[in-house]
Design an enzyme around this catalytic site. Structure first.
Site, PDB file in Angstrom:
ATOM      1  N   THR A  43      -4.405   0.069  -4.330  1.00  0.00           N
ATOM      2  CA  THR A  43      -3.120  -0.897  -4.941  1.00  0.00           C
ATOM      3  C   THR A  43      -4.041  -1.841  -5.894  1.00  0.00           C
ATOM      4  OG1 THR A  43      -2.213  -0.780  -2.392  1.00  0.00           O
ATOM      5  CG2 THR A  43      -1.234  -2.462  -3.761  1.00  0.00           C
ATOM      6  N   TYR A 131     -12.854   4.246   3.718  1.00  0.00           N
ATOM      7  CA  TYR A 131     -10.729   5.195   3.493  1.00  0.00           C
ATOM      8  C   TYR A 131     -11.230   6.235   3.299  1.00  0.00           C
ATOM      9  CZ  TYR A 131      -7.342   4.227   0.466  1.00  0.00           C
ATOM     10  OH  TYR A 131      -6.290   4.451   0.198  1.00  0.00           O
ATOM     11  N   LYS A 160     -10.950   3.335   7.531  1.00  0.00           N
ATOM     12  CA  LYS A 160      -9.239   2.939   6.681  1.00  0.00           C
ATOM     13  C   LYS A 160      -8.441   4.202   6.899  1.00  0.00           C
ATOM     14  CE  LYS A 160      -5.837   2.130   2.955  1.00  0.00           C
ATOM     15  NZ  LYS A 160      -5.948   2.283   2.194  1.00  0.00           N
ATOM     16  N   VAL A 200      -4.098  -1.129   6.541  1.00  0.00           N
ATOM     17  CA  VAL A 200      -4.231  -2.390   5.499  1.00  0.00           C
ATOM     18  C   VAL A 200      -3.658  -1.641   4.821  1.00  0.00           C
ATOM     19  CG1 VAL A 200      -5.534  -1.394   3.739  1.00  0.00           C
ATOM     20  CG2 VAL A 200      -6.755  -1.533   5.972  1.00  0.00           C
TER      21      VAL A 200
END
Length: 289
Positions: A43, A131, A160, A200
């Protein structure tokens, strides 16, 4: 890790990082009860930040947060040596943890993943969150690999999980006590119901208070109340990925007058039709007045 960790945008102004805007966004998030912030992730447009910008954003976020919440910096790479360098730098400037994406494009084997994450874990002391996002990396961290990494390295403490396959989440939570956070806003409640700890989040950039309330209700077992918030925000959740993240969230932030600014190529502005849908959704849920 437990609660809501917004994956924060990197605001730009005239082609440069807007650090004043970054501070404004961080203060807004902290005032609304988030558990921590995650800079320079997907992001945060990390692929289009220079290495120097990457490090400077982390440094400024640590300074702006000033110990009020956790800072979990995105330091992953498809080069182990580069990920290690970013992670060591982040540790040196005072982050509370790092988020390491699965190496992308070069597609290592599961053994390669063990060595990649293991080398970084052996070289830093701060907690590590893995992640897993197969839709972007073309590679899944298998449950057996996650279990191995959690048991082998004491500072690998969380993941995540952006694999939408809830069977994988179930296997992971059944096999070890790693903290699982949803990597998809719309799957936050299902993952918490299986034993996950939070999310998240992308949408928390614009609706942090509501998302914190939803996760708090879910973690307290009050799923009826959590579901009310989920369905209220669901129209926006669906639109956050109608185009590549972070195009929709930065567009929404600009609509709401929040510091966000332009996107860096190869990402570009949102298509007009999708922009209208997003504007209508923001109106529907009461964020745009």
């Amino acid at each position: 890790m437990q609660g809501v960790y917004p994956a924060i945008v990197t605001p730009f102004k005239d082609g440069k990082v807007d650090y004043d805007g970054l501070r404004t966004n961080i203060d807004f998030l902290i005032e609304n009860g988030i558990s921590g912030v995650i800079p320079v992730g997907t992001t945060g447009e990390s692929p289009t930040l220079t290495p120097l910008e990457h490090e400077k954003v982390i440094e400024n976020v640590v300074e702006f947060v000033d110990g009020r919440v956790e800072v979990i910096a995105g330091t992953g790479s498809n080069s182990t040596s580069e990920a290690l360098e970013f992670s060591q730098y982040a540790e040196d400037i005072g982050v509370d943890g790092v988020l390491l994406i699965t190496p992308y494009y070069n597609k290592p084997t599961q053994e390669g993943l063990k060595r990649h994450f293991g080398e970084i874990a052996n070289s830093i002391n701060v907690p590590i969150a893995l992640y897993n996002v197969p839709s972007r990396t073309a590679l899944n961290i298998e449950p057996e690999t996650i279990k191995y990494l959690f048991e082998e390295y004491s500072n690998i403490t969380a993941i995540k999980e952006a694999n939408p396959n809830l069977s994988q989440v179930s296997e992971v939570l059944d096999s070890c006590n790693i903290d699982v956070l949803s990597g998809n806003d719309e799957l936050t409640l299902p993952i918490i119901s299986l034993g996950g700890k939070g999310v998240v989040s992308v949408i928390a950039n614009i609706a942090p208070k509501e998302f914190v309330q939803m996760v708090d209700f879910a973690n307290a077992g009050k799923f009826d109340k959590a579901k009310e918030i989920h369905y209220k925000l669901f129209p926006i959740m669906k639109l956050m990925f109608v185009e590549t993240n972070p195009i929709p969230i930065k567009t929404a932030m600009n609509m709401l007058g929040m510091p966000s600014g332009e996107l860096r190529l190869p990402l570009c502005e949102m298509a007009e039709g999708n922009k209208l849908k997003l504007q209508n959704a923001l109106n529907t849920v009461g964020l745009l007045k």
